[in-house]
Design an enzyme around this catalytic site. Structure first.
Site, PDB file in Angstrom:
ATOM      1  CE1 TYR A 131      -4.151   1.833   0.531  1.00 57.54           C
ATOM      2  CE2 TYR A 131      -2.550   3.444   1.274  1.00 57.54           C
ATOM      3  CZ  TYR A 131      -3.816   3.141   0.825  1.00 57.54           C
ATOM      4  OH  TYR A 131      -4.740   4.135   0.660  1.00 57.54           O
ATOM      5  CD  GLN A 192     -11.605   2.526  -1.328  1.00 56.78           C
ATOM      6  OE1 GLN A 192     -11.922   2.454  -0.131  1.00 56.78           O
ATOM      7  NE2 GLN A 192     -11.382   3.682  -1.942  1.00 56.78           N
ATOM      8  CG  ASN A 215      -6.419   7.015   5.385  1.00 53.86           C
ATOM      9  OD1 ASN A 215      -6.687   5.831   5.577  1.00 53.86           O
ATOM     10  ND2 ASN A 215      -6.995   7.744   4.449  1.00 53.86           N
ATOM     11  CB  SER A 238       7.213   9.877  11.796  1.00 45.63           C
ATOM     12  OG  SER A 238       8.487   9.371  11.502  1.00 45.63           O
ATOM     13  CD  GLN A 260      10.607  11.750  12.162  1.00 41.92           C
ATOM     14  OE1 GLN A 260       9.607  11.283  11.656  1.00 41.92           O
ATOM     15  NE2 GLN A 260      11.812  11.459  11.706  1.00 41.92           N
ATOM     16  CG  HIS A 263       7.495  12.891   8.192  1.00 41.37           C
ATOM     17  ND1 HIS A 263       7.337  12.520   6.889  1.00 41.37           N
ATOM     18  CD2 HIS A 263       8.746  12.509   8.543  1.00 41.37           C
ATOM     19  CE1 HIS A 263       8.445  11.920   6.470  1.00 41.37           C
ATOM     20  NE2 HIS A 263       9.317  11.908   7.443  1.00 41.37           N
ATOM     21  CD  GLU A 328       9.435   6.007  12.826  1.00 44.77           C
ATOM     22  OE1 GLU A 328       9.014   7.099  13.283  1.00 44.77           O
ATOM     23  OE2 GLU A 328       9.139   5.588  11.690  1.00 44.77           O
ATOM     24  CG  HIS A 329      13.609   7.821  12.849  1.00 42.52           C
ATOM     25  ND1 HIS A 329      12.284   8.173  12.743  1.00 42.52           N
ATOM     26  CD2 HIS A 329      13.923   7.191  11.685  1.00 42.52           C
ATOM     27  CE1 HIS A 329      11.817   7.775  11.570  1.00 42.52           C
ATOM     28  NE2 HIS A 329      12.771   7.178  10.904  1.00 42.52           N
ATOM     29  CG  ASP A 362      14.020   9.310   6.796  1.00 40.69           C
ATOM     30  OD1 ASP A 362      13.997   8.358   7.592  1.00 40.69           O
ATOM     31  OD2 ASP A 362      13.581  10.443   7.058  1.00 40.69           O
ATOM     32  CD  GLU A 416      -0.284 -32.144  26.771  1.00 44.40           C
ATOM     33  OE1 GLU A 416      -0.795 -32.295  25.636  1.00 44.40           O
ATOM     34  OE2 GLU A 416       0.644 -31.350  26.998  1.00 44.40           O
ATOM     35  CG  HIS A 421      -1.997 -36.292  20.503  1.00 47.65           C
ATOM     36  ND1 HIS A 421      -3.320 -35.971  20.357  1.00 47.65           N
ATOM     37  CD2 HIS A 421      -1.303 -35.250  19.966  1.00 47.65           C
ATOM     38  CE1 HIS A 421      -3.421 -34.779  19.767  1.00 47.65           C
ATOM     39  NE2 HIS A 421      -2.216 -34.327  19.518  1.00 47.65           N
TER      40      HIS A 421
END
Lengths: 432, 432
Positions: A131, A192, A215, A238, A260, A263, A328-329, A362, A416, A421
């Site tokens: 995506y 979709q 999103n 981020s 950063q 963004h 993250e960074h 990046d 068990e 088994h």
């Protein structure tokens, strides 16, 4: 503008906790709308895709053929780029590819004393979906970062979806798909597109895993189809955490925080530094440089809302706080970064030394820029080749091995209460 | 009793699709109740845990101290076992540990021509939670299979939760926790146990990842807390697919099918075989052996509802169908299994040759018995050490590297409209 915190303050821990607080919204209304869209795509296929794409993306179309971009069109998009852009994309792709080759896992096996063979077979996924967000946040680098690891893993089919609001196609994004070895591209977006990849339609092939950012609708859709297909992490906003000893140019640090913050209004940029005077220099640099930035409004909102300049006792404390944040960074902008590396346990990526601005990572240093956010680096990893490979356990028990193993299995199975088994193990014993 | 299918029938594909159809139920009512329980545990902590444990598990308690099992109590449970049970548990644990040692990933790095260092640091998670079902489906082997990979990965704290309906504790389960190196054990279950691990309470420490099987409430809770903590797969009912060339004793094959069917009325056992006469022998063996089985009712329900004996053209076709099914367990009960192995792409575990009954793999051969179900072996892997390790990218750009990388990053950042990214790269250039 930026809030200042001091690690020596009594209320520091709770301030830090409030600052970090961010829960991936699971808005019930979004979720219900997503559930309905997914269900519709599952049952009506292409017809539903065309309707949603008309309605949500304002694309004037009545056939799926118009929603597919051919390999020729991808190549044409690449050819239309400036020479400098072509070179930069190709250089970035080559470096990303080289780095990711190191991540490829191999099958292994061994034979035990009884002659029983044990191992694990590693194979690529058959088909994956990527995506790619469209519109203003349309990033060719994301195409490289998602498609190249899949390609290196040996995935034979890589299906990309990218929405094209009002039909606008981004040449850089399509050129990146061309370079990265994407198999097919559909101009679809939103829940979709996720539904099409998860269930398959008459035109869009069903995939085995979906990766890539999106999103709130895309995130909710990925969460819902998890299990039918694999997904990568559901990403949050981020973040960057900079640890600086005061030896780096304050303008560089200010710009790294901006990179950063630009963004997203809810992106997070935090500085940890033991040097109070340096913190003031960074603050002054922020005030001075901010008005020059084209995305000044976004940066200001992000820094004011979620940013902080934090004075710490020393670099050891900075590392401890960094581990709790699990950013993250993480920029380790200090003079001898390798000394502090062993102290750092949790981060998506660590950028060592003053020359390693996060922006280099990046785009083109090699490592992936899809990284765990919102403290998930405590348990999650950067996107990688390993996300596009899977493992199958192999067991070939010898006649001799069946005697030893059969007795153990029989005892445990009876314990068990699973007699079938037990008996299936006992059937393989010479003496029953 | 068992349905027979023939791969040459025109309607075979759709029959197979119907047979496999199983969607992880996301019952909105269960989901709403789980959301309320999670929220309650998040906000009221221990008090909520005590109330739910009284109400749902019928445990008469008013303090969290009574809901923790000490290491001494675990050891006592181990000491109470029969010598044969102690030996079997320890032998199984040793084999599982040895196998999983092979899965441990290591950090790596390399330096490129410009002197830029790139790599990935692999570290264990700090603290993980293991959910172990209680009551009648209480399996010590699950404790070993979840805790040992975490232990091998180097996870310092392993927190186990296991419900004890009406206060009944299972010595085998506690002994397995003792052997496997579990750090703390709480007698909690259901969504409330998942909430305790995900958010932490006054007594139960917050973990970074939760693994282990559970009922619909546990599955829904894990799905909800995914992102706050890591989770393993949301597991569906267990499945076995047996490919047999007709050379194995039909009683063995029948019992292998039973060993899966006895787990659950909705477990799935399927045989693929090119030999019609052998299929009839297996069918006769099923009828003959079934009445002897203590769990005959469950086995009958499972085989009737979701089982099948399928005649195929040849072993190649059997492999193709197996790849489409992507079964959790795949027995390749044929004379030369290694010949067919390269044809098999998707399965949780493959059991090669007639001596390798699935039961041996379930308990003690070494590989993990937590495997991807419901066709998820297309993209998912057995639980392993890799689930308890995570990776951090490392980048240390040299002064020389900053020149090459800075130009590429600047071009791409401008192409994406991210000027702070561009400038932060440009600041590191010698000539600006």
């Amino acid at each position: 503008m930026l809030r200042r915190l001091d690690s020596r303050a009594a209320e520091f821990r709770s301030q830090l906790q409030d600052l970090l607080a961010f829960e991936t919204s699971q808005d019930p209304e979004v979720d219900a709308r997503v559930a309905a869209i997914l269900d519709d795509v599952k049952h009506r296929g292409d017809a539903a895709l065309i309707e949603y794409t008309q309605r949500f993306d304002g694309v004037d179309t009545n056939s799926m053929a118009q929603l597919e971009i051919t390999q020729e069109q991808l190549q044409e998009a690449f050819e239309r780029l400036l020479p400098q852009q072509k070179d930069a994309l190709q250089a970035a792709a080559a470096r990303v590819r080289r780095y990711h080759e190191h991540q490829k896992a191999s099958s292994w096996q061994y034979t035990d004393e009884d002659g029983t063979l044990l191992g694990q077979q590693v194979t690529p996924l058959d088909r994956v979906g990527i995506y790619v967000p469209g519109g203003k946040a349309s990033y060719p680098s994301s195409v490289l970062m998602n498609a190249i690891p899949a390609h290196v893993a040996g995935v034979p089919e890589i299906i990309m979806v990218v929405p094209t609001p009002r039909g606008e196609r981004n040449d850089l994004v399509l050129a990146a798909a061309y370079i990265a070895g994407v198999t097919r591209v559909f101009t679809l977006g939103g829940a979709q597109a996720v539904g099409a990849l998860a269930y398959g339609t008459q035109t869009v092939p069903q995939v085995d895993k979906i990766t890539g950012p999106g999103n709130a609708y895309v995130a909710a859709a990925k969460r819902r189809v998890f299990g039918i297909v694999g997904i990568d992490m559901v990403a949050g906003p981020s973040e960057i955490l900079v640890i600086c000893d005061g030896s780096t140019d304050p303008d560089w640090i200010a710009m790294d925080l901006f990179s950063q913050a630009e963004h997203d209004e809810i992106a997070q940029a935090i500085l940890l530094c033991p040097d109070a005077a340096f913190i003031e220099q960074v603050a002054a640099s922020i005030e001075r440089q901010l008005p020059e930035m084209p995305r000044a409004d976004i940066i200001r909102a992000s820094l004011t809302g979620r940013g902080a300049l934090i004075q710490v006792k020393d670099l050891q404390e900075a590392c401890d706080i960094a581990n709790w944040i699990a950013p993250e960074h993480l920029e380790l902008s200090v003079e001898h970064p390798q000394i502090w590396l062993p102290e750092l346990k949790h981060a998506g990526a660590i950028f060592l030394g003053k020359f390693t601005s996060e922006a280099l990572g990046d785009y083109c240093a090699g490592p992936n820029h899809v990284l765990p956010t919102a403290r998930t680096a405590r348990f999650a990893s950067p996107l990688g080749v390993y996300d596009f490979q899977k493992r199958t356990s192999l067991i070939q028990v010898s006649a001799a091995g069946a005697q030893t193993l059969g007795r153990i299995a029989s005892t445990l199975a009876h314990g068990e209460g699973l007699q079938a088994h037990a008996r299936s193990a006992e059937y393989r014993l010479d003496e029953k």
